[in-house]
Design a protein around this motif. Structure first.
Motif, PDB file in Angstrom:
ATOM      1  N   THR A 184       0.827  -1.209   0.000  1.00  0.00           N
ATOM      2  CA  THR A 184       0.000   0.000   0.000  1.00  0.00           C
ATOM      3  C   THR A 184       0.860   1.257   0.000  1.00  0.00           C
ATOM      4  O   THR A 184       0.614   2.204  -0.742  1.00  0.00           O
ATOM      5  N   PHE A 185       1.902   1.256   0.813  1.00  0.00           N
ATOM      6  CA  PHE A 185       2.708   2.468   0.937  1.00  0.00           C
ATOM      7  C   PHE A 185       3.714   2.627  -0.197  1.00  0.00           C
ATOM      8  O   PHE A 185       4.203   3.718  -0.448  1.00  0.00           O
TER       9      PHE A 185
ATOM     10  N   SER B  97       2.805   2.488  -3.117  1.00  0.00           N
ATOM     11  CA  SER B  97       2.035   3.137  -4.181  1.00  0.00           C
ATOM     12  C   SER B  97       2.139   4.658  -4.124  1.00  0.00           C
ATOM     13  O   SER B  97       1.739   5.335  -5.062  1.00  0.00           O
ATOM     14  N   ASP B  98       2.658   5.201  -3.030  1.00  0.00           N
ATOM     15  CA  ASP B  98       2.800   6.641  -2.811  1.00  0.00           C
ATOM     16  C   ASP B  98       1.470   7.371  -2.654  1.00  0.00           C
ATOM     17  O   ASP B  98       1.447   8.596  -2.532  1.00  0.00           O
ATOM     18  N   LYS B  99       0.374   6.633  -2.669  1.00  0.00           N
ATOM     19  CA  LYS B  99      -0.923   7.263  -2.459  1.00  0.00           C
ATOM     20  C   LYS B  99      -1.186   7.522  -0.980  1.00  0.00           C
ATOM     21  O   LYS B  99      -1.861   8.473  -0.611  1.00  0.00           O
ATOM     22  N   VAL B 100      -0.656   6.630  -0.135  1.00  0.00           N
ATOM     23  CA  VAL B 100      -0.885   6.727   1.305  1.00  0.00           C
ATOM     24  C   VAL B 100       0.401   7.124   2.001  1.00  0.00           C
ATOM     25  O   VAL B 100       1.459   6.551   1.760  1.00  0.00           O
ATOM     26  N   THR B 101       0.305   8.126   2.864  1.00  0.00           N
ATOM     27  CA  THR B 101       1.464   8.547   3.656  1.00  0.00           C
ATOM     28  C   THR B 101       1.028   8.694   5.117  1.00  0.00           C
ATOM     29  O   THR B 101      -0.145   8.928   5.410  1.00  0.00           O
ATOM     30  N   ILE B 102       1.985   8.537   6.005  1.00  0.00           N
ATOM     31  CA  ILE B 102       1.731   8.735   7.431  1.00  0.00           C
ATOM     32  C   ILE B 102       2.646   9.840   7.922  1.00  0.00           C
ATOM     33  O   ILE B 102       3.848   9.829   7.632  1.00  0.00           O
TER      34      ILE B 102
ATOM     35  N   PHE C 180       4.310   9.866  18.888  1.00  0.00           N
ATOM     36  CA  PHE C 180       3.311   8.876  19.295  1.00  0.00           C
ATOM     37  C   PHE C 180       1.955   9.101  18.614  1.00  0.00           C
ATOM     38  O   PHE C 180       1.040   8.313  18.811  1.00  0.00           O
ATOM     39  N   THR C 181       1.805  10.186  17.859  1.00  0.00           N
ATOM     40  CA  THR C 181       0.501  10.593  17.333  1.00  0.00           C
ATOM     41  C   THR C 181       0.615  10.828  15.835  1.00  0.00           C
ATOM     42  O   THR C 181       1.397  11.689  15.400  1.00  0.00           O
ATOM     43  N   TYR C 182      -0.199  10.085  15.044  1.00  0.00           N
ATOM     44  CA  TYR C 182      -0.020  10.098  13.585  1.00  0.00           C
ATOM     45  C   TYR C 182      -1.341  10.230  12.843  1.00  0.00           C
ATOM     46  O   TYR C 182      -2.393   9.797  13.313  1.00  0.00           O
ATOM     47  N   ILE C 183      -1.225  10.830  11.670  1.00  0.00           N
ATOM     48  CA  ILE C 183      -2.339  10.979  10.738  1.00  0.00           C
ATOM     49  C   ILE C 183      -1.953  10.290   9.429  1.00  0.00           C
ATOM     50  O   ILE C 183      -0.853  10.506   8.914  1.00  0.00           O
ATOM     51  N   ALA C 184      -2.859   9.443   8.923  1.00  0.00           N
ATOM     52  CA  ALA C 184      -2.641   8.792   7.625  1.00  0.00           C
ATOM     53  C   ALA C 184      -3.417   9.564   6.560  1.00  0.00           C
ATOM     54  O   ALA C 184      -4.602   9.873   6.748  1.00  0.00           O
ATOM     55  N   GLU C 185      -2.742   9.861   5.462  1.00  0.00           N
ATOM     56  CA  GLU C 185      -3.371  10.624   4.390  1.00  0.00           C
ATOM     57  C   GLU C 185      -3.430   9.807   3.113  1.00  0.00           C
ATOM     58  O   GLU C 185      -2.502   9.057   2.788  1.00  0.00           O
ATOM     59  N   MET C 186      -4.515   9.967   2.384  1.00  0.00           N
ATOM     60  CA  MET C 186      -4.711   9.336   1.088  1.00  0.00           C
ATOM     61  C   MET C 186      -4.775  10.437   0.042  1.00  0.00           C
ATOM     62  O   MET C 186      -5.658  11.303   0.101  1.00  0.00           O
TER      63      MET C 186
ATOM     64  N   ALA D  16      -4.907  -1.364   5.744  1.00  0.00           N
ATOM     65  CA  ALA D  16      -3.471  -1.073   5.645  1.00  0.00           C
ATOM     66  C   ALA D  16      -3.127   0.188   6.431  1.00  0.00           C
ATOM     67  O   ALA D  16      -2.094   0.249   7.113  1.00  0.00           O
ATOM     68  N   MET D  17      -3.990   1.215   6.350  1.00  0.00           N
ATOM     69  CA  MET D  17      -3.730   2.442   7.110  1.00  0.00           C
ATOM     70  C   MET D  17      -3.750   2.164   8.613  1.00  0.00           C
ATOM     71  O   MET D  17      -2.885   2.642   9.355  1.00  0.00           O
ATOM     72  N   ALA D  18      -4.732   1.374   9.058  1.00  0.00           N
ATOM     73  CA  ALA D  18      -4.843   1.077  10.487  1.00  0.00           C
ATOM     74  C   ALA D  18      -3.625   0.307  10.989  1.00  0.00           C
ATOM     75  O   ALA D  18      -3.028   0.660  12.016  1.00  0.00           O
ATOM     76  N   PHE D  19      -3.249  -0.740  10.285  1.00  0.00           N
ATOM     77  CA  PHE D  19      -2.091  -1.529  10.706  1.00  0.00           C
ATOM     78  C   PHE D  19      -0.809  -0.695  10.668  1.00  0.00           C
ATOM     79  O   PHE D  19       0.067  -0.832  11.530  1.00  0.00           O
TER      80      PHE D  19
END
Length: 382
Positions: free
Chosen positions: A196-197, A199-204, A256-262, A327-330
């Motif tokens: 998933t990552f 693909s460069d579509k999803v970043t954290i 410790f705190t993250y945001i996942a972006e699509m 995939a984002m959650a994991f």
């Protein structure tokens, strides 16, 4: 009011509110797992002038005593947002602590019920202290370990007291325990995350402390969307969002705190906090005169906590049932785990999780989480 030699007194001033906060000290005096919450924090939560919860809710607090000795407490709450979002004239009770005496429990619960009935409530659910977005449920399993940050602790006999009064179970919520000192992703999940990552579509990305208010508002917006279909869900109001941002700032760590972006848009988040209860255990609820310095030293200057808690995690609804959402959650879990272990932490509590949320339960169990505490909510028709 006096019933069966039990006097019930309404909390009407600052002194009686302090007494209300300190009731559990005697109830749990021989329980090695009880951790007194910070009294200043309890005062702020219960204050009608400081807690934005009271912009849409009203509450009343009572103390129970016998022969001059305080032996119990309870609150009753009526939240306008419950009826707005669920169409129910439902009241709540909370902060239920008392000695193992059915007559005391009956007097407290009857007082809360009468107050709610007078205001038009048709049923009562609890305990909530004060709302579902704060401490939720009564501990009914898992008494052998101390509570984590923002989680309740109870005596084993509490359940019998409320059931004997006529309450029935309406819902369980679970807490999970995870050893984060070792790799947790199974090979198939690890492969999914990497694919998933790549693909460069999803970043954290970590929360940006320079834009803290903006990012925390984003996190809570994702939470409001992700949890909106859950049982009992009540969204944070704008002023509650601001209060949460203020209250959490001392505990929030960007690693410790993250945001996942699509495609650059925030779609998932995870907040991991130091387990404050581990750090305040010996303060007996008091920050002054020396507790504040001990806490700051342990939290910021010389961190020594080994446990963390994940109170907020969510994926926007449109991605919840798909591969990308998983995939984002994991990936959020693994990213937080790596940085928490680098900071010296060894274990994490994740929760709470509704008993019927089998999708999330399966995901947590896949990475080795163990269901180790159960909190129960009870209902009674009025």
């Amino acid at each position: 009011m006096t019933r069966n030699n039990v006097e019930i007194r309404e909390v009407t001033d600052g002194q009686s509110l302090k007494e209300f906060i300190r009731v559990p000290y005697a109830i749990f005096k021989d329980d090695p797992n009880y951790i007194p919450p910070l009294e200043m924090e309890r005062m702020d939560i219960l204050s009608r002038d400081k807690n934005p919860y009271f912009e849409h809710a009203e509450a009343c607090y009572w103390l129970a005593s016998r022969n001059g000795e305080t032996i119990g407490r309870i609150s009753a709450q009526l939240d306008q947002l419950v009826q707005k979002y669920h169409g129910e004239k439902t009241g709540h009770f909370g902060f239920f602590d008392c000695i193992n005496d059915q007559s005391v429990a009956d007097a407290l619960l009857e007082t809360a019920e009468n107050w709610l009935r007078e205001r038009g409530a048709e049923k009562v659910i609890g305990p909530f202290s004060l709302s579902i977005n704060e401490e939720t449920g009564m501990l009914v399993d898992g008494f052998d370990t101390p509570p984590s940050l923002m989680m309740a602790h109870s005596r084993p006999y509490y359940e019998s007291l409320v059931k004997n009064h006529g309450f029935e179970k309406v819902k369980d919520v679970w807490a999970y325990w995870l050893d984060i000192s070792q790799d947790i992703l199974p090979p198939a999940v690890d492969k999914l995350v990497k694919r998933t990552f790549n693909s460069d579509k999803v970043t954290i990305r970590p929360i940006d402390m320079k834009n803290y208010d903006r990012d925390l508002a984003t996190i809570l917006d994702i939470f409001n969307d992700a949890w909106s279909d859950n049982w009992g869900f009540i969204p944070f109001t704008d002023n509650e969002l601001k209060q949460v941002a203020k209250d959490m700032k001392l505990l929030i760590r960007p690693d410790f705190t993250y945001i996942a972006e699509m495609d650059g848009e925030p779609q998932a988040m995870m907040v991991t906090l130091p387990n404050l209860n581990e750090l305040i255990r010996d303060l007996n609820g008091k920050l002054f005169p020396t507790g504040i310095f001990k806490l700051l030293w342990r939290l910021k200057l010389h961190p020594r906590y080994k446990t963390v808690r994940v109170p907020l995690m969510g994926v926007r609804k449109k991605y919840q049932n798909g591969m990308i959402g998983g995939a984002m959650a994991f990936s959020l879990i693994e990213t937080c785990r790596i940085h928490a272990t680098a900071a010296g932490c060894t274990h994490a509590e994740l929760g709470w999780v509704l008993e019927e949320n089998t999708r999330l339960q399966k995901m947590l169990e896949t990475i080795g989480c163990a269901h180790y505490k159960t909190y129960r909510l009870f209902v009674r028709d009025l």
